[in-house]
Design an enzyme around this catalytic site. Structure first.
Site, PDB file in Angstrom:
ATOM      1  N   LEU A  15       0.833  -1.214   0.000  1.00  0.00           N
ATOM      2  CA  LEU A  15       0.000   0.000   0.000  1.00  0.00           C
ATOM      3  C   LEU A  15       0.865   1.261   0.000  1.00  0.00           C
ATOM      4  O   LEU A  15       0.336   2.372  -0.057  1.00  0.00           O
ATOM      5  CB  LEU A  15      -0.902  -0.017   1.231  1.00  0.00           C
ATOM      6  N   SER A  16       2.193   1.096   0.068  1.00  0.00           N
ATOM      7  CA  SER A  16       3.058   2.276   0.093  1.00  0.00           C
ATOM      8  C   SER A  16       2.999   3.103  -1.203  1.00  0.00           C
ATOM      9  O   SER A  16       2.980   4.337  -1.129  1.00  0.00           O
ATOM     10  CB  SER A  16       4.503   1.869   0.400  1.00  0.00           C
ATOM     11  N   THR A  61      11.295  -3.580   3.250  1.00  0.00           N
ATOM     12  CA  THR A  61      10.401  -4.464   3.995  1.00  0.00           C
ATOM     13  C   THR A  61      10.920  -5.887   3.961  1.00  0.00           C
ATOM     14  O   THR A  61      12.032  -6.152   3.481  1.00  0.00           O
ATOM     15  CB  THR A  61       8.940  -4.321   3.488  1.00  0.00           C
ATOM     16  N   LYS A  65      14.849  -6.120   6.007  1.00  0.00           N
ATOM     17  CA  LYS A  65      14.979  -5.079   7.035  1.00  0.00           C
ATOM     18  C   LYS A  65      16.223  -5.230   7.914  1.00  0.00           C
ATOM     19  O   LYS A  65      16.823  -4.243   8.311  1.00  0.00           O
ATOM     20  CB  LYS A  65      13.745  -5.075   7.943  1.00  0.00           C
ATOM     21  N   ASN A  85      13.788   0.290   8.050  1.00  0.00           N
ATOM     22  CA  ASN A  85      12.708   0.229   7.054  1.00  0.00           C
ATOM     23  C   ASN A  85      12.670   1.467   6.159  1.00  0.00           C
ATOM     24  O   ASN A  85      11.829   1.556   5.270  1.00  0.00           O
ATOM     25  CB  ASN A  85      11.339   0.009   7.720  1.00  0.00           C
ATOM     26  N   ASP A 100       8.826   2.352  11.956  1.00  0.00           N
ATOM     27  CA  ASP A 100       7.716   1.582  12.549  1.00  0.00           C
ATOM     28  C   ASP A 100       7.486   1.996  14.004  1.00  0.00           C
ATOM     29  O   ASP A 100       6.347   2.041  14.478  1.00  0.00           O
ATOM     30  CB  ASP A 100       8.015   0.078  12.510  1.00  0.00           C
ATOM     31  N   GLY A 125       8.861 -10.190  17.224  1.00  0.00           N
ATOM     32  CA  GLY A 125       9.470 -10.183  15.898  1.00  0.00           C
ATOM     33  C   GLY A 125       9.843  -8.754  15.524  1.00  0.00           C
ATOM     34  O   GLY A 125      10.074  -7.906  16.398  1.00  0.00           O
ATOM     35  N   ARG A 147       4.998 -15.927  21.907  1.00  0.00           N
ATOM     36  CA  ARG A 147       4.813 -17.387  21.851  1.00  0.00           C
ATOM     37  C   ARG A 147       6.121 -18.106  22.203  1.00  0.00           C
ATOM     38  O   ARG A 147       6.144 -18.976  23.050  1.00  0.00           O
ATOM     39  CB  ARG A 147       4.335 -17.772  20.444  1.00  0.00           C
ATOM     40  N   THR A 148       7.200 -17.696  21.557  1.00  0.00           N
ATOM     41  CA  THR A 148       8.515 -18.257  21.889  1.00  0.00           C
ATOM     42  C   THR A 148       9.094 -17.392  23.003  1.00  0.00           C
ATOM     43  O   THR A 148       9.605 -16.297  22.759  1.00  0.00           O
ATOM     44  CB  THR A 148       9.438 -18.234  20.644  1.00  0.00           C
ATOM     45  N   TYR A 211      -3.214  -4.930   9.790  1.00  0.00           N
ATOM     46  CA  TYR A 211      -4.127  -4.006   9.096  1.00  0.00           C
ATOM     47  C   TYR A 211      -4.925  -4.688   7.997  1.00  0.00           C
ATOM     48  O   TYR A 211      -5.669  -4.031   7.274  1.00  0.00           O
ATOM     49  CB  TYR A 211      -3.364  -2.793   8.538  1.00  0.00           C
TER      50      TYR A 211
HETATM   51  P1  NAP Z   1       7.714 -11.348  12.339  1.00  0.00           P
HETATM   52  O1  NAP Z   1       9.010 -10.656  12.541  1.00  0.00           O
HETATM   53  O2  NAP Z   1       7.657 -12.555  11.473  1.00  0.00           O
HETATM   54  O3  NAP Z   1       7.137 -11.722  13.801  1.00  0.00           O
HETATM   55  C1  NAP Z   1       5.952 -12.473  13.927  1.00  0.00           C
HETATM   56  C2  NAP Z   1       5.514 -12.469  15.390  1.00  0.00           C
HETATM   57  O4  NAP Z   1       4.222 -13.119  15.446  1.00  0.00           O
HETATM   58  C3  NAP Z   1       6.427 -13.246  16.323  1.00  0.00           C
HETATM   59  O5  NAP Z   1       6.405 -12.637  17.595  1.00  0.00           O
HETATM   60  C4  NAP Z   1       5.749 -14.627  16.363  1.00  0.00           C
HETATM   61  O6  NAP Z   1       6.041 -15.352  17.530  1.00  0.00           O
HETATM   62  C5  NAP Z   1       4.302 -14.211  16.373  1.00  0.00           C
HETATM   63  N1  NAP Z   1       3.403 -15.273  15.910  1.00  0.00           N
HETATM   64  C6  NAP Z   1       3.288 -15.756  14.654  1.00  0.00           C
HETATM   65  N2  NAP Z   1       2.338 -16.695  14.602  1.00  0.00           N
HETATM   66  C7  NAP Z   1       1.840 -16.833  15.862  1.00  0.00           C
HETATM   67  C8  NAP Z   1       0.840 -17.627  16.450  1.00  0.00           C
HETATM   68  N3  NAP Z   1       0.142 -18.515  15.736  1.00  0.00           N
HETATM   69  N4  NAP Z   1       0.581 -17.475  17.771  1.00  0.00           N
HETATM   70  C9  NAP Z   1       1.274 -16.575  18.516  1.00  0.00           C
HETATM   71  N5  NAP Z   1       2.240 -15.768  18.009  1.00  0.00           N
HETATM   72  C10 NAP Z   1       2.526 -15.903  16.698  1.00  0.00           C
HETATM   73  O7  NAP Z   1       6.629 -10.357  11.723  1.00  0.00           O
HETATM   74  P2  NAP Z   1       6.535  -8.755  11.939  1.00  0.00           P
HETATM   75  O8  NAP Z   1       7.249  -8.079  10.838  1.00  0.00           O
HETATM   76  O9  NAP Z   1       6.883  -8.441  13.334  1.00  0.00           O
HETATM   77  O10 NAP Z   1       4.973  -8.490  11.680  1.00  0.00           O
HETATM   78  C11 NAP Z   1       3.986  -8.898  12.623  1.00  0.00           C
HETATM   79  C12 NAP Z   1       2.638  -8.305  12.227  1.00  0.00           C
HETATM   80  O11 NAP Z   1       2.716  -6.887  12.315  1.00  0.00           O
HETATM   81  C13 NAP Z   1       2.221  -8.617  10.782  1.00  0.00           C
HETATM   82  O12 NAP Z   1       0.832  -8.815  10.763  1.00  0.00           O
HETATM   83  C14 NAP Z   1       2.568  -7.349  10.024  1.00  0.00           C
HETATM   84  O13 NAP Z   1       1.747  -7.141   8.885  1.00  0.00           O
HETATM   85  C15 NAP Z   1       2.282  -6.304  11.094  1.00  0.00           C
HETATM   86  N6  NAP Z   1       3.017  -5.050  10.887  1.00  0.00           N
HETATM   87  C16 NAP Z   1       2.280  -3.927  10.751  1.00  0.00           C
HETATM   88  C17 NAP Z   1       2.906  -2.708  10.596  1.00  0.00           C
HETATM   89  C18 NAP Z   1       2.070  -1.476  10.445  1.00  0.00           C
HETATM   90  O14 NAP Z   1       2.611  -0.432  10.060  1.00  0.00           O
HETATM   91  N7  NAP Z   1       0.780  -1.529  10.760  1.00  0.00           N
HETATM   92  C19 NAP Z   1       4.305  -2.632  10.561  1.00  0.00           C
HETATM   93  C20 NAP Z   1       5.047  -3.814  10.710  1.00  0.00           C
HETATM   94  C21 NAP Z   1       4.382  -5.034  10.862  1.00  0.00           C
HETATM   95  P3  NAP Z   1       7.307 -16.355  17.590  1.00  0.00           P
HETATM   96  O15 NAP Z   1       8.495 -15.491  17.942  1.00  0.00           O
HETATM   97  O16 NAP Z   1       6.957 -17.328  18.650  1.00  0.00           O
HETATM   98  O17 NAP Z   1       7.434 -16.982  16.226  1.00  0.00           O
END
Ligand code: NAP
Length: 265
Positions: A15-16, A61, A65, A85, A100, A125, A147-148, A211
């Protein structure tokens, strides 16, 4: 013409481009925002090439990153978060930022959420790291639940005034919290929430970084409990606003960028 862009994989549904191009149009700028999918492990080459080609600014992204950190001079926040980012090329130095963190902080502030007291960050994450540092820098005590659980402890050691927890602690943690931010991907694919509904309460402000969908199960549960809710598009908007302002030095046309985002969600 100024060229801005995004490197990542995949980027076709990003969406950027519409968000930034709405800003260029609103301000009458001769600029374009384009997306690139470099090969894996090519973050540094892509950033160097962008500089050579005269690109004015790059967003970065998944999955680049973390690798981008080694290809830029990171600002202290990006360095602590361990991820970049946003890359700027002005002044002969390739600088890296993490917008972020600011995106989440501004999304909450713009909804009149006061950033003192205790925040629960669910997830450790990329988004969790950014939000945990961002809220700690605002002076909040941060409780990180993941979770972890080892990842939560590791992040809590790096963030000031933070503690690490497993997801089983969430109900107890939310009881004493003022702010809750979901930084997991839970809620994207399925209509489920990472936080038990009964843990939410009216004194809590809840930001969901997810989102898509915009109105997640977590936000629906939070509204039922009369909590303040902030959807993930606000965080996405303000990380983009911050990037735009760093690249151009101009004040971003927030309403135009917001409209461009929301008509596509
Ligand atoms: P990431 O680095 O892959 O981290 C994923 C996180 O989700 C980890 O903490 C992981 O836990 C946890 N997770 C995944 N599946 C799970 C489950 N079934 N139950 C419990 N925990 C679970 O991803 P990220 O970049 O941080 O992004 C995370 C979310 O934020 C995404 O939906 C992304 O679209 C959103 N986001 C939004 C913005 C925004 O501007 N609105 C910006 C960045 C990201 P583990 O460590 O245990 O694997």
């Amino acid at each position: 013409m100024d060229v801005f862009g995004l490197i990542g994989t995949p980027v076709e549904h990003s969406l950027s481009p519409p968000m930034h191009e709405a800003a260029y149009e609103q301000l009458g700028m001769d600029a374009r925002y384009v997306t690139f999918e470099p090969p894996a492990n090519a973050a540094a080459t892509a950033i160097e090439s962008a500089e050579t080609l005269g690109v004015s600014g790059l967003n970065v992204t998944i999955p680049f990153k973390q690798d981008a950190l080694d290809a830029v001079v990171p600002d202290p926040l990006a360095e602590r978060i361990g991820a970049v980012n946003t890359v700027g090329f002005t002044g002969g130095t390739v600088r890296g930022y993490n917008t972020d963190a600011v995106g989440a902080v501004r999304a909450l502030r713009e909804h009149d959420v006061s950033l003192d007291g205790t925040a629960v960050v669910v997830g450790a994450g990329g988004a969790g790291r950014a939000v945990a540092f961002g809220l700690a820098d605002e002076g909040m005590a941060v409780r990180i639940a993941n979770r972890t659980v080892e990842r939560a402890h590791e992040l809590a050691e790096a963030v000031p005034d933070a503690t690490g927890h497993g997801l089983d602690d969430l109900t107890a943690l939310c009881r004493d919290a003022d702010v809750l931010v979901n930084c997991t991907s839970v809620g994207m694919e399925k209509d489920v929430s990472p936080v038990p509904a009964e843990a939410l309460h009216a004194d809590l402000a809840v930001l969901d970084a997810v989102y898509s969908p915009l109105d997640t199960r977590l936000l629906q549960d939070a509204r039922k409990m009369e909590a303040t809710t902030v959807d993930g598009a606000w965080m996405l908007l303000y990380q983009g606003v911050e990037a735009f302002e760093r690249w151009t030095g101009a004040t971003a046309p927030v309403d135009a960028m917001n409209e461009a985002l929301r008509t596509r969600l």
